[in-house]
Design a protein around this motif. Structure first.
Motif, short mmCIF file in Angstrom:
data_model
loop_
_atom_site.label_atom_id
_atom_site.label_comp_id
_atom_site.label_asym_id
_atom_site.label_seq_id
_atom_site.Cartn_x
_atom_site.Cartn_y
_atom_site.Cartn_z
N LEU A 56 -51.53 -18.56 -0.76
CA LEU A 56 -52.71 -19.39 -0.62
C LEU A 56 -53.83 -18.87 -1.53
O LEU A 56 -54.47 -19.63 -2.27
CB LEU A 56 -53.16 -19.41 0.84
N GLN A 57 -54.05 -17.56 -1.52
CA GLN A 57 -55.09 -16.96 -2.35
C GLN A 57 -54.81 -17.17 -3.83
O GLN A 57 -55.72 -17.46 -4.61
CB GLN A 57 -55.23 -15.48 -2.04
N THR A 58 -53.56 -17.04 -4.24
CA THR A 58 -53.19 -17.28 -5.64
C THR A 58 -53.54 -18.69 -6.06
O THR A 58 -54.08 -18.92 -7.16
CB THR A 58 -51.68 -17.01 -5.85
N ILE A 59 -53.28 -19.65 -5.20
CA ILE A 59 -53.59 -21.05 -5.51
C ILE A 59 -55.10 -21.26 -5.56
O ILE A 59 -55.61 -21.91 -6.48
CB ILE A 59 -52.91 -22.00 -4.49
N LEU A 60 -55.83 -20.68 -4.61
CA LEU A 60 -57.29 -20.79 -4.64
C LEU A 60 -57.85 -20.24 -5.94
O LEU A 60 -58.66 -20.89 -6.61
CB LEU A 60 -57.91 -20.03 -3.46
N GLU A 61 -57.43 -19.05 -6.30
CA GLU A 61 -57.94 -18.42 -7.52
C GLU A 61 -57.56 -19.22 -8.76
O GLU A 61 -58.36 -19.39 -9.67
CB GLU A 61 -57.43 -16.99 -7.62
N GLY A 62 -56.33 -19.73 -8.79
CA GLY A 62 -55.88 -20.53 -9.93
C GLY A 62 -56.64 -21.84 -10.07
O GLY A 62 -56.75 -22.39 -11.17
N ALA A 63 -57.17 -22.33 -8.96
CA ALA A 63 -57.95 -23.56 -8.98
C ALA A 63 -59.45 -23.29 -9.09
O ALA A 63 -60.25 -24.22 -9.09
CB ALA A 63 -57.66 -24.37 -7.72
N ASP A 64 -59.82 -22.01 -9.16
CA ASP A 64 -61.21 -21.57 -9.24
C ASP A 64 -61.99 -21.90 -7.96
O ASP A 64 -63.13 -22.37 -8.00
CB ASP A 64 -61.91 -22.16 -10.47
N TYR A 65 -61.36 -21.65 -6.82
CA TYR A 65 -62.00 -21.76 -5.51
C TYR A 65 -61.95 -20.38 -4.85
O TYR A 65 -61.22 -19.50 -5.30
CB TYR A 65 -61.26 -22.78 -4.63
N GLN A 66 -62.71 -20.23 -3.77
CA GLN A 66 -62.81 -18.93 -3.11
C GLN A 66 -62.38 -19.02 -1.64
O GLN A 66 -62.49 -20.09 -1.03
CB GLN A 66 -64.27 -18.44 -3.16
N ILE A 67 -61.99 -17.88 -1.10
CA ILE A 67 -61.61 -17.82 0.31
C ILE A 67 -62.76 -18.29 1.20
O ILE A 67 -62.55 -19.01 2.17
CB ILE A 67 -61.14 -16.41 0.70
N ASP A 68 -63.99 -17.90 0.87
CA ASP A 68 -65.11 -18.28 1.72
C ASP A 68 -65.46 -19.77 1.62
O ASP A 68 -66.33 -20.25 2.33
CB ASP A 68 -66.34 -17.41 1.48
N GLY A 69 -64.74 -20.50 0.77
CA GLY A 69 -64.89 -21.95 0.71
C GLY A 69 -63.91 -22.67 1.63
O GLY A 69 -63.99 -23.89 1.78
N ILE A 70 -63.00 -21.92 2.26
CA ILE A 70 -62.03 -22.56 3.16
C ILE A 70 -62.80 -23.17 4.33
O ILE A 70 -63.55 -22.49 5.02
CB ILE A 70 -60.97 -21.56 3.65
N VAL A 71 -62.59 -24.46 4.53
CA VAL A 71 -63.25 -25.19 5.61
C VAL A 71 -62.34 -25.26 6.83
O VAL A 71 -62.80 -25.16 7.96
CB VAL A 71 -63.61 -26.62 5.13
N LYS A 72 -61.02 -25.42 6.59
CA LYS A 72 -60.08 -25.58 7.69
C LYS A 72 -58.69 -25.13 7.26
O LYS A 72 -58.27 -25.40 6.14
CB LYS A 72 -60.02 -27.03 8.15
N CYS A 73 -58.01 -24.47 8.16
CA CYS A 73 -56.61 -24.10 7.97
C CYS A 73 -55.79 -24.65 9.12
O CYS A 73 -56.29 -24.82 10.24
CB CYS A 73 -56.42 -22.58 7.97
N THR A 74 -54.54 -24.91 8.84
CA THR A 74 -53.57 -25.21 9.89
C THR A 74 -52.46 -24.19 9.76
O THR A 74 -51.95 -23.94 8.66
CB THR A 74 -53.00 -26.63 9.76
#
Length: 123
Positions: A56-74
């Motif tokens: 998940l973190q690899t995808i976030l970083e590759g898309a230029d998003y951050q963990i603290d931007g996560i609004v919701k997880c399932t």
């Protein structure tokens, strides 16, 4: 809508992308505990949870998003007895960030994984 696949994340095991972006919101497909190099599941709930979150973190970083931007997880679990173990690993991964979350038990997951995690992420 824009779809993307991120280098370093496991290849999709079906007809989907790693993530899609719509109106600056990133929708990350469910991540299993797959080693991106071998495409094999890690062994056990702890290892699979760590790997799913790493993916998940690899995808976030590759898309230029951050963990603290996560609004919701399932979180999908094949055994709710693993809930506390996953909770501990997830909590350490998120740190002080506490997004909305759902954790549900399911009968079976792809590749007989024991956990799968998806996310919705704001820019």
């Amino acid at each position: 809508m824009k779809t993307l696949n991120v280098k370093g994340a496991p290849s999709a095991i079906g007809p989907y992308s790693h993530a899609a972006i719509a109106n600056d919101v990133l929708y990350v497909s469910g991540q299993l505990g797959l080693d991106p190099e071998t495409m094999q599941l890690k062994e056990g709930i702890e290892a699979q949870t760590h790997q799913a979150l790493n993916n998940l973190q690899t995808i976030l970083e590759g898309a230029d998003y951050q963990i603290d931007g996560i609004v919701k997880c399932t979180i999908y679990l094949t055994d709710m007895a693993d809930f506390q173990t996953v909770n501990g690993i997830y909590g350490a991964f998120m740190g002080a960030h506490k997004p909305a979350r759902v954790a549900i038990a399911v009968h079976q997951l792809p590749m007989n994984a024991v956990v799968e995690i998806d996310a919705i992420v704001a820019k």
